[in-house]
Design a protein around this motif. Structure first.
Motif, PDB file in Angstrom:
ATOM      1  N   HIS A   1      72.164  23.857  37.734  1.00  0.00           N
ATOM      2  CA  HIS A   1      71.073  25.011  37.596  1.00  0.00           C
ATOM      3  C   HIS A   1      70.590  25.083  39.245  1.00  0.00           C
ATOM      4  N   ASP A   2      70.365  26.106  39.997  1.00  0.00           N
ATOM      5  CA  ASP A   2      69.640  26.601  41.106  1.00  0.00           C
ATOM      6  C   ASP A   2      70.847  26.384  42.275  1.00  0.00           C
ATOM      7  N   THR A   3      72.131  26.139  41.985  1.00  0.00           N
ATOM      8  CA  THR A   3      72.967  25.992  42.952  1.00  0.00           C
ATOM      9  C   THR A   3      73.037  27.278  43.639  1.00  0.00           C
ATOM     10  N   LEU A   4      73.113  27.301  45.208  1.00  0.00           N
ATOM     11  CA  LEU A   4      73.097  28.233  46.003  1.00  0.00           C
ATOM     12  C   LEU A   4      74.662  28.705  46.112  1.00  0.00           C
ATOM     13  N   ILE A   5      75.121  29.855  46.115  1.00  0.00           N
ATOM     14  CA  ILE A   5      76.250  30.427  46.341  1.00  0.00           C
ATOM     15  C   ILE A   5      76.296  31.169  47.436  1.00  0.00           C
TER      16      ILE A   5
ATOM     17  N   ASP B   1      75.197  31.690  35.461  1.00  0.00           N
ATOM     18  CA  ASP B   1      74.719  32.894  35.376  1.00  0.00           C
ATOM     19  C   ASP B   1      74.050  33.198  36.834  1.00  0.00           C
ATOM     20  N   LEU B   2      74.808  33.966  37.418  1.00  0.00           N
ATOM     21  CA  LEU B   2      74.310  34.180  39.006  1.00  0.00           C
ATOM     22  C   LEU B   2      73.722  35.338  39.051  1.00  0.00           C
ATOM     23  N   ARG B   3      72.657  35.262  39.959  1.00  0.00           N
ATOM     24  CA  ARG B   3      71.515  36.245  40.182  1.00  0.00           C
ATOM     25  C   ARG B   3      71.366  36.173  41.800  1.00  0.00           C
TER      26      ARG B   3
ATOM     27  N   LEU C   1      76.307  37.665  50.585  1.00  0.00           N
ATOM     28  CA  LEU C   1      75.342  37.555  49.500  1.00  0.00           C
ATOM     29  C   LEU C   1      74.999  36.165  49.066  1.00  0.00           C
ATOM     30  N   PHE C   2      73.585  35.888  48.987  1.00  0.00           N
ATOM     31  CA  PHE C   2      73.038  34.838  48.570  1.00  0.00           C
ATOM     32  C   PHE C   2      72.905  34.894  47.169  1.00  0.00           C
ATOM     33  N   LEU C   3      73.570  33.750  46.297  1.00  0.00           N
ATOM     34  CA  LEU C   3      73.273  33.916  44.645  1.00  0.00           C
ATOM     35  C   LEU C   3      72.735  32.661  44.491  1.00  0.00           C
ATOM     36  N   ARG C   4      72.027  32.543  43.237  1.00  0.00           N
ATOM     37  CA  ARG C   4      71.495  31.467  42.500  1.00  0.00           C
ATOM     38  C   ARG C   4      72.040  31.305  41.359  1.00  0.00           C
ATOM     39  N   ASN C   5      72.501  30.089  40.792  1.00  0.00           N
ATOM     40  CA  ASN C   5      72.982  29.874  39.332  1.00  0.00           C
ATOM     41  C   ASN C   5      71.618  29.654  38.434  1.00  0.00           C
TER      42      ASN C   5
ATOM     43  N   GLY D   1      65.391  22.036  52.966  1.00  0.00           N
ATOM     44  CA  GLY D   1      65.524  21.481  51.442  1.00  0.00           C
ATOM     45  C   GLY D   1      65.290  22.443  50.385  1.00  0.00           C
ATOM     46  N   GLU D   2      65.934  23.808  50.858  1.00  0.00           N
ATOM     47  CA  GLU D   2      65.715  24.927  49.989  1.00  0.00           C
ATOM     48  C   GLU D   2      67.043  24.905  48.889  1.00  0.00           C
ATOM     49  N   PHE D   3      67.725  24.052  49.019  1.00  0.00           N
ATOM     50  CA  PHE D   3      68.918  24.003  47.988  1.00  0.00           C
ATOM     51  C   PHE D   3      69.196  22.560  48.072  1.00  0.00           C
ATOM     52  N   ASP D   4      69.920  21.786  47.026  1.00  0.00           N
ATOM     53  CA  ASP D   4      70.525  20.788  46.931  1.00  0.00           C
ATOM     54  C   ASP D   4      72.144  21.009  47.050  1.00  0.00           C
ATOM     55  N   ASP D   5      72.503  21.896  46.389  1.00  0.00           N
ATOM     56  CA  ASP D   5      74.152  22.363  46.175  1.00  0.00           C
ATOM     57  C   ASP D   5      74.468  23.598  46.676  1.00  0.00           C
TER      58      ASP D   5
END
Length: 149
Positions: A5-9, A30-32, A18-22, A96-100
């Protein structure tokens, strides 16, 4: 591929990112869209300032000089766009805005991105997919990431 959850793609090429988040979990992607960037591809006349140059003749050969190959200004701008993306993602990682992070990009762009990742960003990359996906719908990106399980 299992995405937390909250992985940055990051889905990018030389013109668009495109910056997407799970928003889903490891079982259901569920990408947004978090944000997107796009640069305008300028016309040659806006980029070039002069014609290709001439090289000197090899000394003592009596041969004429040749025309130098023209620089690929569009490719230079695509590489610069990729470098600017890495600066942005590196700053996000250090804050620290994303972990993955999962990166999806065509080969040329992926190579340019890899050259500029900060060690902290590299540590957070959990997946890479060498594929052009910026013009595809989010459902296709979810399918690509789901197939990699």
């Amino acid at each position: 591929m299992s995405l937390a959850h909250d992985t940055l793609i990051l889905v990018a090429d030389g013109r668009k990112a495109l910056f997407l988040r799970n928003e889903g979990d490891k079982q259901r992607i569920d990408l947004r869209t978090a944000s997107h960037e796009e640069r305008e591809d300028r016309k040659d006349s806006d980029i070039k300032t002069d014609a290709a140059g001439q090289s000197a003749a090899p000394a003592g050969t009596g041969l004429p000089g040749g025309t130098m190959g023209e620089a690929d200004f569009h490719q230079q701008e695509e590489d610069r766009f990729a470098k600017d993306l890495t600066d942005k993602v590196n700053a996000m990682a250090l804050a620290g805005e994303f972990d993955d992070l999962v990166v999806v990009a065509p080969a040329r762009t992926m190579g340019e991105l890899r050259q500029h990742w900060h060690k902290e960003t590299q540590r957070r990359i959990t997946g890479e997919h060498v594929k052009e996906m910026t013009a595809r719908p989010i459902g296709d990106i979810e399918a690509l990431l789901s197939r990699q399980a």
